[in-house]
Scaffold this motif. Structure first.
Motif, PDB file in Angstrom:
ATOM      1  N   ASP A 103      -9.617 -11.156  51.194  1.00 39.43           N
ATOM      2  CA  ASP A 103     -10.966  -9.615  50.836  1.00 39.43           C
ATOM      3  C   ASP A 103     -11.818  -9.977  51.444  1.00 39.43           C
ATOM      4  OD1 ASP A 103      -9.412  -8.026  49.213  1.00 39.43           O
ATOM      5  OD2 ASP A 103      -9.212  -9.638  47.256  1.00 39.43           O
ATOM      6  N   SER A 115     -10.567 -15.636  48.551  1.00 41.11           N
ATOM      7  CA  SER A 115     -10.621 -14.449  48.951  1.00 41.11           C
ATOM      8  C   SER A 115      -9.163 -14.057  49.519  1.00 41.11           C
ATOM      9  CB  SER A 115     -11.644 -14.113  49.956  1.00 41.11           C
ATOM     10  OG  SER A 115     -12.382 -13.812  49.125  1.00 41.11           O
ATOM     11  N   ARG A 129     -10.513  -4.442  52.244  1.00 41.29           N
ATOM     12  CA  ARG A 129      -9.077  -5.930  52.024  1.00 41.29           C
ATOM     13  C   ARG A 129      -8.510  -5.752  53.156  1.00 41.29           C
ATOM     14  NH1 ARG A 129      -4.581  -6.609  47.316  1.00 41.29           N
ATOM     15  NH2 ARG A 129      -5.738  -8.605  46.989  1.00 41.29           N
ATOM     16  N   PRO A 136     -15.492  -4.463  48.651  1.00 45.18           N
ATOM     17  CA  PRO A 136     -14.928  -5.286  49.666  1.00 45.18           C
ATOM     18  C   PRO A 136     -13.619  -4.905  50.401  1.00 45.18           C
ATOM     19  CG  PRO A 136     -14.064  -6.072  47.605  1.00 45.18           C
ATOM     20  CD  PRO A 136     -15.060  -4.926  47.246  1.00 45.18           C
TER      21      PRO A 136
END
Length: 162
Positions: free
Chosen positions: A127, A71, A141, A139
């Motif tokens: 994320d 992520s 960010r 999600p």
């Protein structure tokens, strides 16, 4: 006893929310530390090669531990501001993101946009996925952006960078 049963879901929601908020704040701090490290390491160079920049990016991934790296994204770009005030990308490298193509126009904060200036821009992203059935349906960010001027020269070249 009935009062406890009524307030327990609210208490659990507050507890889990505070845990997730603490996790997000900790991750944001890691992003800031990672951006500072990468900008500091790159700004101390005069000439870079893609392999050296890859080593810096690998070290940045270690800083992000214990957060999962799937992520995490990072982008390092060298920016040159012309005398007319336009800023373009000189070179760029990225991890889990597309590097910015050469000669692409770039935006700078107003206080950094003076003509003839060379800057290193580091952008980090993370994320935070949806957690549990009560989590947000999308999600979150996290983003950090840092600008740093070269320390040992007026510019930093990287011929084999994008």
């Amino acid at each position: 006893m009935i009062e406890f049963a009524l307030i327990l879901p609210l208490l659990m929601l507050l507890y889990l929310g505070s845990v997730e908020l603490t996790n997000a704040l900790s991750c944001q701090r890691k992003l800031g530390a990672t951006s500072r490290f990468v900008a500091d390491a790159v700004s101390q160079s005069v000439v870079l090669e893609a392999a050296q920049l890859a080593d810096v990016i690998d070290t940045a991934q270690i800083i992000m531990a214990p957060y999962p790296l799937d992520s995490f994204a990072l982008k390092v770009s060298a920016l040159q501001t012309g005398q007319n005030g336009t800023t373009t990308v000189v070179w760029s490298r990225a991890l889990h993101a597309a590097p910015t193509p050469r000669n692409t126009a770039a935006d700078l904060p107003a206080d950094l946009g003076e003509g003839g200036r060379f800057l290193i821009r580091v952008e980090t992203f993370y994320d935070i996925p949806k957690i549990g059935p009560l989590g947000l349906p999308f999600p979150i960010r996290l983003h950090d952006e840092l600008f740093m001027a070269p320390r040992l020269s007026r510019t930093i070249s990287c011929e084999d960078c994008t």
